[in-house]
Scaffold this active site. Sequence first.
Site, PDB file in Angstrom:
ATOM      1  N   SER A 104       0.809  -1.220   0.000  1.00 44.40           N
ATOM      2  CA  SER A 104       0.000   0.000   0.000  1.00 44.40           C
ATOM      3  C   SER A 104       0.841   1.268   0.000  1.00 44.40           C
ATOM      4  O   SER A 104       0.320   2.364  -0.236  1.00 44.40           O
ATOM      5  CB  SER A 104      -0.920   0.022   1.226  1.00 44.40           C
ATOM      6  OG  SER A 104      -1.853  -1.036   1.176  1.00 44.40           O
TER       7      SER A 104
ATOM      8  N   CYS B 118     -15.142  -5.679  20.016  1.00 44.36           N
ATOM      9  CA  CYS B 118     -16.346  -4.975  19.573  1.00 44.36           C
ATOM     10  C   CYS B 118     -17.595  -5.451  20.304  1.00 44.36           C
ATOM     11  O   CYS B 118     -18.408  -4.640  20.769  1.00 44.36           O
ATOM     12  CB  CYS B 118     -16.515  -5.130  18.062  1.00 44.36           C
ATOM     13  SG  CYS B 118     -16.420  -6.836  17.467  1.00 44.36           S
TER      14      CYS B 118
ATOM     15  N   SER C 154     -18.893  -7.429   9.172  1.00 44.56           N
ATOM     16  CA  SER C 154     -17.873  -6.408   9.423  1.00 44.56           C
ATOM     17  C   SER C 154     -16.904  -6.803  10.525  1.00 44.56           C
ATOM     18  O   SER C 154     -15.797  -6.275  10.593  1.00 44.56           O
ATOM     19  CB  SER C 154     -18.547  -5.081   9.783  1.00 44.56           C
ATOM     20  OG  SER C 154     -19.385  -5.231  10.918  1.00 44.56           O
TER      21      SER C 154
ATOM     22  N   HIS D 195     -23.428  -5.005  14.887  1.00 46.72           N
ATOM     23  CA  HIS D 195     -23.690  -6.193  15.698  1.00 46.72           C
ATOM     24  C   HIS D 195     -24.947  -5.989  16.532  1.00 46.72           C
ATOM     25  O   HIS D 195     -25.270  -4.870  16.953  1.00 46.72           O
ATOM     26  CB  HIS D 195     -22.536  -6.465  16.663  1.00 46.72           C
ATOM     27  CG  HIS D 195     -21.257  -6.900  16.013  1.00 46.72           C
ATOM     28  ND1 HIS D 195     -21.135  -7.176  14.672  1.00 46.72           N
ATOM     29  CD2 HIS D 195     -20.019  -7.137  16.559  1.00 46.72           C
ATOM     30  CE1 HIS D 195     -19.876  -7.547  14.414  1.00 46.72           C
ATOM     31  NE2 HIS D 195     -19.197  -7.531  15.544  1.00 46.72           N
TER      32      HIS D 195
END
Length: 341
Positions: free
Chosen positions: A41, A129, A159, A243
């Site tokens: 990248s 998360c 995700s 979620h």
Amino acid sequence: MKEYTVAILGATGAVGTQMLQCLEERSFPVGRLKLLASARSAGKTMAFRGEDIVIEEATPASFEGCDIVLGAADDAIAKALLPSAVDAGATVVDNSHAFRMDPDVPLVIPEINGGDIAWHKGIIANPNCATIIALVPTWPIHQLAGVRRMIVSTYQAASGAGAPGMAELVAQIEAMGKGEPLPEPRAFAAQLVSNLIPQIGGFNEEGYTSEEMKLQNEGRKIMHLPELAVCCTCVRVPVLRSHSESVTLELERPVTLEAVREALAAAPGVKLVDDRAAESAHDRYPMPLDTSDQDLIWVGRVRRDISNPDVARGITFWCCGDQIRKGAATNAVQIAELLAR
């Protein structure tokens, strides 16, 4: 206001990209920004505040002059590179699993234990998360009546596996829509579209996955409750983003439903959506579509746990939150904001 030299490690991934967006949205006082990623990248650019920032290859020397480093890389890269950031004088806020359970590393949700950053030794960990999404609304109820035990089922979006997970679900949906063979699953253990996968992470000897154990282990550390008991089942669902979780709490003290709703409605980081009589489903309870691309944890379906022998000490609720934002990037930027005060 003081300006900071900020680096994002893993800037091109789903969480790193969202960190960049959150820094801009929240007007974080960035004086200089370094975007760090893999060699493939390097040389590409990402936009920030109307400018194109050139991505650099991440090396141990990349952190010289940095004040704050936001980590959005995997465990191996975090372990290999982030100690160099600390050695260079930066404070690290890391989203990987690498340092979360280190006793010398604060594990922080700003709405709950922001004060823990005071004892950091260079690294502050961002929780998992699903842990963040469950605990933000659990905390105000704990403050009311004390949480003794949690029973949680999570419905985790693609995700949670980052950009590759979202891309895989989209590819499967598109192939199914065209009547074409589905691509072989790579990000997940099985086909996700039209399916549920009741495994996130590897199994331990008791049959719980690593993802399921995080809520107990991280919850104990964040809430300063070393005896907190948690039974968790984590399921991957064919939802692109955000979620959802079903949470049942066993409390130390009796509490009224009215007091719980009032505490949730007033809690920072929480939006109460709990109107069974509403004409629209969007106003009755939280759903992933409504909670994506924003930073609040939406809570609804607040009710008694009628299976608890002492029904006044049992509360059940449903919550949804954006895994990439509050479940990862936004929480990290909020920690950085505490450091910048």
